[in-house]
Write a protein that holds these residues in place. Sequence first.
Motif: not given
Length: 559
Positions: A287-288, A257-261, A41-44, A266-269
Amino acid sequence: QHEVKSDLEIAQSAKLKHINEIAQVLGVEVDDLEHYGKYKAKLPLHLIDPEKIKKSKLILVTAITPTPPGEGKTTTSIGLTEGLNRIGKKTTVVLREPSLGPVFGIKGGAAGGGYSQVVPMEDINLHFTGDFSAIEKANNLLAALIDNNIYFQKESLGIDPRTVKWKRVMDMNDRSLRSIITGLGGRPGGNPREAGFNITAASEIMAILCLAESFQDLKTKLGNIYVGDTYDNKPIYCRDLKAQGAMAALLKDAIKPNLVQTLEGNPAIIHGGPFANIAQGTNSVLATKLGLSLSDYVVTEAGFGADLGAEKFLDIKCGYSGLSPSAVVIVATVRALKYHGGQCLKSLTTPNLGALKAGCANLEKHLENIAQFGLPAVVSINRFSSDSDEELDFLKTRCKELGAHVALSEGWALGGEGTTQLARAVVETVENFNGRYTPIYDWNSDIKTKVETVAKKIYGAGSVVFQAKALADIKHIEALGLGHLPICIAKTQKSFSDNEALIGRPSGFELTVREFEIAAGAGFLVPITGAIMRLPGLPAVPAALHIDIDDNGVISGLS
Ligand code: ADP
Ligand code: MG
């Protein structure tokens, strides 16, 4: 001995959580997610919280001078994130997006390795959410607008095609496009000129996207791209072609930025992937900042060894964004240190204490460099199965003698279970440090001084030689009023020097700057030492030949 599974087999046997669950861990409402299927998913950008960023801790993962396959920065970053979460620290790993060039070429993917990976591995390595394609399109729109302006005499800005350095890009290792002639076919085909392609990661648009902090900032930076000169020597910028608006429109989703795992949920961007030689070599500032806004710890990586990656991370990325790491993790391997101690690449799996001892000089210089930035370091020994206990013990003792924190990292073999010791060492270091990094040079000093400062203080050079072209470029840059920009030195990653044969800790050498490139949009100058490959070729037997997909849509052969 259990059977060793491939990275892809490990990734495919993981049970992934729905991305909504990962968002929940970060306190992000499902409604805020822009879904790309179930696991991405993308994060706003509105989730960025400047107050929270100040309280969160940033951990930079870098490395000793690497051997060609890499020493495990990405693997360590992911493993450390699992370890930190295991010991109760809310941590997100923030990384670059892989490029298709290495995926199909020699090096393979860049989503970690073993039991320290980000998933879905296939998606992350192939296309992902389309950011690279959008960057390619924005880059190539500018190329088309430049040639079009040259073609239509009436609208013309008078650009001298011989001064245009802007290349087209694509995300593929394809040497046949490196140097080409465009505009053939007579009058309807435009004006023939010497042109070429770079790989997408080498596009200035990639560097810009990764430093931009908003759409407005993105447009300003795109507008500042230096295109070339007119026949009467006036500089032309992207804004003179009025290209920045449409280019930014193409980047509407790519900027998010893109959210994965991770394998342990655990979260990974993962966002942006600029080259580590001609650009800053680290994921986007956005992203940072998102990671720091949504969790208490962020682990991130900068490309190549600390002389290149960490220096640019601090002097460029942190210089622009105001970020500052609270600890630096230096990934070291017994293998690479033996290489720096003179053992040949083919026999690195053979124990050799003498070579290891001599090679530690390389690690020692990197440690001194991190101290010059005023930051605390932790050495993370990335354990390979070929390392002997004797070698590992020696290295640990040596690090302690040097006054460094050190921990063994077994994230590749064991995931988070193998990194809790490292995680504790990192937390202790972070909690004992309250300062900020000190830049190695002042952006406002003159260009030569900036290069000499990095060369002498960080690389260990005795002197810097500026060739005639470089001296002419400095004059040109000053005439354009761009002398105040930070520098992004393009140098081999295989040595502290500009000569890859000088392994270990060379000193007193001469660093030769051939020429400068101007990345006025991204906001840095690129002193070029040695040959820089912007569009690699494929090897005789490319990794692509082993990649396949079966009738169920299951991919194999990715590494
Ligand atoms: P970097 O980010 O420094 O370039 P990576 O983390 O991508 O390095 O690792 C490079 C390669 O080495 C990957 O294929 C990874 O799977 C492999 N690797 C990393 N650590 C280990 C280890 N401890 N044992 C075996 N292979 C490893
Ligand atoms: Mg990496």
